[in-house]
Design an enzyme around this catalytic site. Structure first.
Site, PDB file in Angstrom:
ATOM      1  N   ASN A   9       0.865  -1.185   0.000  1.00 25.45           N
ATOM      2  CA  ASN A   9       0.000   0.000   0.000  1.00 25.45           C
ATOM      3  C   ASN A   9       0.900   1.233   0.000  1.00 25.45           C
ATOM      4  OD1 ASN A   9      -1.789   2.067   0.519  1.00 25.45           O
ATOM      5  ND2 ASN A   9      -2.291   1.392   2.603  1.00 25.45           N
ATOM      6  N   TRP A  10       0.977   1.880  -1.153  1.00 24.24           N
ATOM      7  CA  TRP A  10       1.890   3.033  -1.275  1.00 24.24           C
ATOM      8  C   TRP A  10       1.330   4.287  -0.599  1.00 24.24           C
ATOM      9  CZ3 TRP A  10       3.617   2.797  -7.176  1.00 24.24           C
ATOM     10  CH2 TRP A  10       4.391   1.650  -7.368  1.00 24.24           C
ATOM     11  N   LYS A  11       0.064   4.246  -0.209  1.00 26.41           N
ATOM     12  CA  LYS A  11      -0.593   5.428   0.388  1.00 26.41           C
ATOM     13  C   LYS A  11      -0.412   6.633  -0.542  1.00 26.41           C
ATOM     14  CE  LYS A  11      -0.054   3.226   4.838  1.00 26.41           C
ATOM     15  NZ  LYS A  11       0.091   3.340   6.291  1.00 26.41           N
ATOM     16  N   HIS A  95      -9.370   1.029   5.571  1.00 26.57           N
ATOM     17  CA  HIS A  95      -8.055   1.237   6.182  1.00 26.57           C
ATOM     18  C   HIS A  95      -8.215   2.195   7.369  1.00 26.57           C
ATOM     19  CE1 HIS A  95      -3.909   2.445   6.762  1.00 26.57           C
ATOM     20  NE2 HIS A  95      -3.560   1.376   6.077  1.00 26.57           N
ATOM     21  N   GLU A  97      -6.551   4.622   8.350  1.00 27.01           N
ATOM     22  CA  GLU A  97      -6.390   6.048   8.019  1.00 27.01           C
ATOM     23  C   GLU A  97      -7.683   6.601   7.439  1.00 27.01           C
ATOM     24  OE1 GLU A  97      -2.835   5.522   5.682  1.00 27.01           O
ATOM     25  OE2 GLU A  97      -1.788   4.951   7.524  1.00 27.01           O
ATOM     26  N   GLU A 167      -4.618  -4.863  10.939  1.00 23.20           N
ATOM     27  CA  GLU A 167      -3.589  -3.840  11.100  1.00 23.20           C
ATOM     28  C   GLU A 167      -3.838  -3.085  12.403  1.00 23.20           C
ATOM     29  OE1 GLU A 167      -1.792  -2.527   7.061  1.00 23.20           O
ATOM     30  OE2 GLU A 167      -3.643  -1.410   7.351  1.00 23.20           O
ATOM     31  N   GLY A 173       3.138   2.448  10.744  1.00 23.01           N
ATOM     32  CA  GLY A 173       4.082   3.543  10.559  1.00 23.01           C
ATOM     33  C   GLY A 173       4.871   3.901  11.810  1.00 23.01           C
ATOM     34  N   SER A 211       4.059  -2.012  10.268  1.00 19.23           N
ATOM     35  CA  SER A 211       5.516  -2.059  10.433  1.00 19.23           C
ATOM     36  C   SER A 211       6.108  -3.415  10.065  1.00 19.23           C
ATOM     37  CB  SER A 211       5.923  -1.651  11.858  1.00 19.23           C
ATOM     38  OG  SER A 211       5.548  -0.307  12.098  1.00 19.23           O
ATOM     39  N   GLY A 232       3.156  -1.104   4.216  1.00 20.68           N
ATOM     40  CA  GLY A 232       3.152   0.327   3.919  1.00 20.68           C
ATOM     41  C   GLY A 232       4.543   0.792   3.539  1.00 20.68           C
ATOM     42  N   GLY A 233       5.232   1.418   4.484  1.00 24.60           N
ATOM     43  CA  GLY A 233       6.528   2.050   4.197  1.00 24.60           C
ATOM     44  C   GLY A 233       7.515   1.163   3.448  1.00 24.60           C
TER      45      GLY A 233
HETATM   46  P1  13P Z   1       3.486   0.472   7.607  1.00 25.88           P
HETATM   47  O1  13P Z   1       3.977  -0.806   7.008  1.00 25.88           O
HETATM   48  O2  13P Z   1       4.189   1.691   7.082  1.00 25.88           O
HETATM   49  O3  13P Z   1       3.426   0.408   9.096  1.00 25.88           O
HETATM   50  O4  13P Z   1       1.955   0.653   7.109  1.00 25.88           O
HETATM   51  C1  13P Z   1       1.070  -0.393   7.249  1.00 25.88           C
HETATM   52  C2  13P Z   1      -0.178  -0.055   6.521  1.00 25.88           C
HETATM   53  O5  13P Z   1      -0.926   0.815   6.938  1.00 25.88           O
HETATM   54  C3  13P Z   1      -0.466  -0.780   5.269  1.00 25.88           C
HETATM   55  O6  13P Z   1      -1.775  -0.566   4.854  1.00 25.88           O
END
Ligand code: 13P
Length: 252
Positions: A9-11, A95, A97, A167, A173, A211, A232-233
């Protein structure tokens, strides 16, 4: 059959150039992947077309969100059908967020899931508790409520298009991953909720997110109820993402 999936997920990160170079590097990095994992890239929606064109057969593409309506006067939204039309096979729903920053509710999650499934996409339904909820002993009840209401309308013949991503909000993050044991315990709990909903629970894939990095993925993916990850990251660095894809054991 339970699918093994690693999704990035590149956000809201990157640029068109980065999107193109990342998908190219991931594609070549996984060219000899033989553990059966499905690799999915979920870029910002504007870059979906480029990513689909460059992804090839071994990388699937998804969107991070869709609107809760089929079509109409909903400025700024894209529909499940449009995502499908552009070559997407997956979509994230709910998600944390989007729940926290954009008012996503269990009801809108359920509506989106319904449209995604009837459009032929796989819905990756995200659930997870906040730190305050975990510390007050409510993690299980919060996650159970999210699973039950978000998936309440799934028809009996559509479960193969449903993936649940656990998650924990406090792990996203932050660099704080759930321990493999804690993640496994919650995944087992989620599978119980699915069984009570009438799903073929043993066949539904459950991903862990929060993470996940190249150095902790293997321990998480070794757990019996963790069928891959939502990254994510670390999905913004091709080398790290490819390592995580390789960390899926061939046997799950
Ligand atoms: P991180 O891997 O950056 O913690 O993000 C997880 C995430 O929200 C994937 O959707």
């Amino acid at each position: 059959m339970r699918r093994k999936i690693v999704a990035g997920n590149w956000k809201m990160n990157g640029s068109r150039d980065l999107a193109k170079s990342l998908v190219g590097s991931v594609r070549s990095g996984i060219s000899d992947l033989d553990n059966g994992a499905e690799v999915v890239i979920i870029p910002p929606a504007l870059y979906v077309r480029d990513v689909v064109e460059l992804a090839g057969a071994s990388v699937s593409v998804g969107v991070q969100n869709v609107g809760q309506w089929l079509s109409g006067a909903y400025t700024g939204e894209i529909s499940a059908g449009m995502a499908r039309d552009m070559g997407c096979e997956f979509a994230l729903v709910g998600h944390s967020e989007r729940r926290q920053l954009f008012g996503e509710t269990d009801e809108s999650v359920a509506a989106k899931v319904e449209h995604l499934l009837s459009s032929g996409l796989t819905a990756v339904v995200c659930v997870g508790e906040t730190l305050a909820e975990r510390e007050s002993g409510k993690a299980e009840s919060v996650v159970a409520a999210q699973v039950r209401s978000g998936l309440a309308k799934v028809g009996h013949d559509r479960w193969q298009q449903v993936v649940v991503a656990y998650e924990p909000v406090w792990a996203i993050g932050t660099g704080k991953t759930a321990t493999a044991g804690d993640a496994q315990a919650m995944h087992g709990w989620i599978r119980n909720q699915l069984a009570e909903l009438g799903a073929p629970a043993e066949d539904v894939s459950l991903l862990y997110g929060g993470s996940v990095k190249a150095d902790n993925a293997a321990a998480l993916f070794a757990e019996p109820d963790i069928d891959g990850g939502l990254i994510g990251g670390a999905s913004l660095k091709a080398e790290d993402f490819v390592s995580i894809c390789r960390a899926v054991p061939a046997s799950i």
